[in-house]
Enzyme design. Sequence first.
Site, PDB file in Angstrom:
ATOM      1  N   LYS A  36       0.887  -1.290   0.071  1.00  0.00           N
ATOM      2  CA  LYS A  36       0.161  -0.029   0.017  1.00  0.00           C
ATOM      3  C   LYS A  36       1.019   1.289   0.007  1.00  0.00           C
ATOM      4  CE  LYS A  36      -1.583   1.605   4.157  1.00  0.00           C
ATOM      5  NZ  LYS A  36      -1.354   2.918   4.408  1.00  0.00           N
ATOM      6  N   ASN A  37       1.916   1.214   0.590  1.00  0.00           N
ATOM      7  CA  ASN A  37       2.891   2.436   1.005  1.00  0.00           C
ATOM      8  C   ASN A  37       3.757   2.612   0.028  1.00  0.00           C
ATOM      9  OD1 ASN A  37       1.056   2.856   3.368  1.00  0.00           O
ATOM     10  ND2 ASN A  37       2.750   2.485   4.926  1.00  0.00           N
ATOM     11  N   ARG A 107      -4.354  10.759   4.716  1.00  0.00           N
ATOM     12  CA  ARG A 107      -3.320  11.871   4.683  1.00  0.00           C
ATOM     13  C   ARG A 107      -2.515  11.636   3.391  1.00  0.00           C
ATOM     14  NH1 ARG A 107      -0.926  13.865   8.337  1.00  0.00           N
ATOM     15  NH2 ARG A 107       1.106  13.141   7.602  1.00  0.00           N
ATOM     16  N   CYS A 131      -4.612  12.586  13.095  1.00  0.00           N
ATOM     17  CA  CYS A 131      -5.223  11.586  12.906  1.00  0.00           C
ATOM     18  C   CYS A 131      -5.146  10.538  14.195  1.00  0.00           C
ATOM     19  CB  CYS A 131      -4.647  10.577  11.775  1.00  0.00           C
ATOM     20  SG  CYS A 131      -2.823   9.851  12.274  1.00  0.00           S
ATOM     21  N   ARG A 136       0.980  14.538  13.334  1.00  0.00           N
ATOM     22  CA  ARG A 136       1.237  14.257  11.702  1.00  0.00           C
ATOM     23  C   ARG A 136       1.555  15.342  11.116  1.00  0.00           C
ATOM     24  NH1 ARG A 136      -0.847   8.604   9.648  1.00  0.00           N
ATOM     25  NH2 ARG A 136       0.871   8.698   8.351  1.00  0.00           N
ATOM     26  N   PRO A 137       2.098  16.433  11.445  1.00  0.00           N
ATOM     27  CA  PRO A 137       2.291  17.674  10.434  1.00  0.00           C
ATOM     28  C   PRO A 137       2.824  17.430   9.125  1.00  0.00           C
ATOM     29  CG  PRO A 137       3.857  17.704  12.366  1.00  0.00           C
ATOM     30  CD  PRO A 137       3.098  16.445  12.639  1.00  0.00           C
ATOM     31  N   VAL A 138       2.686  18.482   8.347  1.00  0.00           N
ATOM     32  CA  VAL A 138       3.576  18.274   6.950  1.00  0.00           C
ATOM     33  C   VAL A 138       4.481  19.356   6.782  1.00  0.00           C
ATOM     34  CG1 VAL A 138       1.840  17.028   5.719  1.00  0.00           C
ATOM     35  CG2 VAL A 138       1.429  19.324   5.973  1.00  0.00           C
ATOM     36  N   ASP A 139       4.984  19.640   7.855  1.00  0.00           N
ATOM     37  CA  ASP A 139       5.843  21.094   7.735  1.00  0.00           C
ATOM     38  C   ASP A 139       7.267  20.755   7.067  1.00  0.00           C
ATOM     39  OD1 ASP A 139       8.071  20.643  10.827  1.00  0.00           O
ATOM     40  OD2 ASP A 139       6.216  19.460  10.224  1.00  0.00           O
ATOM     41  N   ASP A 319       4.835   0.676  12.022  1.00  0.00           N
ATOM     42  CA  ASP A 319       3.926   0.008  11.544  1.00  0.00           C
ATOM     43  C   ASP A 319       3.669  -1.377  12.031  1.00  0.00           C
ATOM     44  OD1 ASP A 319       3.591   1.522   8.535  1.00  0.00           O
ATOM     45  OD2 ASP A 319       3.147   2.433  10.452  1.00  0.00           O
ATOM     46  N   ILE A 341       8.416   6.905  17.160  1.00  0.00           N
ATOM     47  CA  ILE A 341       7.831   7.801  15.766  1.00  0.00           C
ATOM     48  C   ILE A 341       6.687   8.501  15.945  1.00  0.00           C
ATOM     49  CG2 ILE A 341       7.324   7.441  13.409  1.00  0.00           C
ATOM     50  CD1 ILE A 341      10.193   6.627  13.913  1.00  0.00           C
ATOM     51  N   ARG A 411      -8.370  -0.436   4.688  1.00  0.00           N
ATOM     52  CA  ARG A 411      -7.633   0.688   4.219  1.00  0.00           C
ATOM     53  C   ARG A 411      -6.564   0.190   3.585  1.00  0.00           C
ATOM     54  NH1 ARG A 411      -6.502   5.969   7.331  1.00  0.00           N
ATOM     55  NH2 ARG A 411      -5.347   6.326   5.585  1.00  0.00           N
TER      56      ARG A 411
END
Length: 432
Positions: A36-37, A107, A131, A136-139, A319, A341, A411
């Site tokens: 998936k990833n 995301r 979530c 889980r920022p995206v900076d 994960d 993490i 998912r």
Amino acid sequence: MTRPGDATRHYNARMEKLRIQGGRLLSGVVPIGGAKNAALPALAATLLTEQEVRLENVPAVRDVDTTCKLLQQLGVTVQRPSPGVVVTRGSGSTDSEAPYELVKTMRASFLVLGPLLARTGHGRVSLPGGCAIGARPVDRHLDGFVRLGAELRVEHGYVEARCSRLRGAEIAFDVPTVGGTENCMMAATLAQGVTVLRNAAREPEIIDLAMLLKRMGATITGAGTDTIRIEGVDQLHGAEHRVIPDRIEAGTYLIAGALAGEGLELINCCPDHLQSVIDKVRDAGVQVEVLADSLKVTRPALTLPVDLRTQPYPGFPTDMQAQFMVLMTQARGRSVIREAIFENRFMHVPELHRMGADISIDGRSAVVRGRTALSAARVMATDLRASSALVLAGLLAEGETVVDRLYHLDRGYEKLEIKLTAAGAVVQRFRE
Ligand code: EPZ
């Protein structure tokens, strides 16, 4: 012609649940699907060309459906001619907005911003928001885009990025980020000049994405190391690519075998990609036979406690933390699991408590005391990997476990109950 999503129409997972009769041994063969990833960034990468891209070994999971829908909204034609195959063809449309309704459910939608910016000079994507497992920022993604010359506007919950032509830059991540590495690597393929990503994520999914991008005509070296060099080109062309096997799906079934396996065999996987998991499972006393593209696992007479800390690849993957914790409930003794993490990735613990597990949380560490005989209960999935851990616990627990909120599971796991049933488990999906 099938429409995107037909392949996985079977789940209306909002109401669906899994019923698991515990205590069965698992044997036989489990086929591992595509990652998936790796599939999600690969689908985002198709935005970098208008030509046809054919992806194979794409898992039939909900996040793939969501991404295909997003690509369609962005003007891409998406076909799924057969199981595992997605064929995309870009369009000239300049609609480059990824709406909140889609991004909030996944995301990884944020991964379209880099490609949109690189190819069309514009992208407007909803901020993913938090979530279940953390803020889980995206900076780091945004910082990378600014260094590549993009102008950003963040308002009303959206990021709008503009740039006539991105320019190569040095981007150093303070901490490795999988999505940030992927987003910036994709954007840099069409930038003018050379981009160097430092402290880049080293996951196999990064290597796989770089392989696809190179097949599309990109010039990339160093993927899989902490320094990736991308020499921008003027345009990318179509390509064909087979997505790597899913190392987290394989790891999840490896733990199933460690709990209840009698020579359970996982095929079509890539053992190299989950060496850190294999090492920890072996430390727990589990017999794991490694072959070229398969694993064979049998549960031990005595499971040993193992301390664990999640880390960026090649360390133990976050994960797999919830799944490994279930194994530790069966270990004789005390084990300490540190989630380094994400800040809130112990949502499975209260549910495991309800099944009798002895786990205490102290910040980002969980202390597991075993061995406890788990007892069946109605439990609720909270996020993708926590839900797979509850299924694993149900395989062991005396009695009938019911796992609710299957949309989390769907998912990222394709046909999980079908694969487990084929291996001897008693698992049914039902609607209440
Ligand atoms: C990817 O998420 C995976 N998702 C996750 O898998 C996985 O858990 C994670 O990598 C870590 O391995 C996909 O690949 C689609 P990160 P991603 O950026 O890219 C912080 C699953 O179950 N961070 O490596 O979002 C972040 O908050 C999912 O399949 C920032 O602070 O992870 C986290 O604490 C769950 N700023 C840490 O870094 C940023 O700009 C690692 O995040 C980006 C990240």
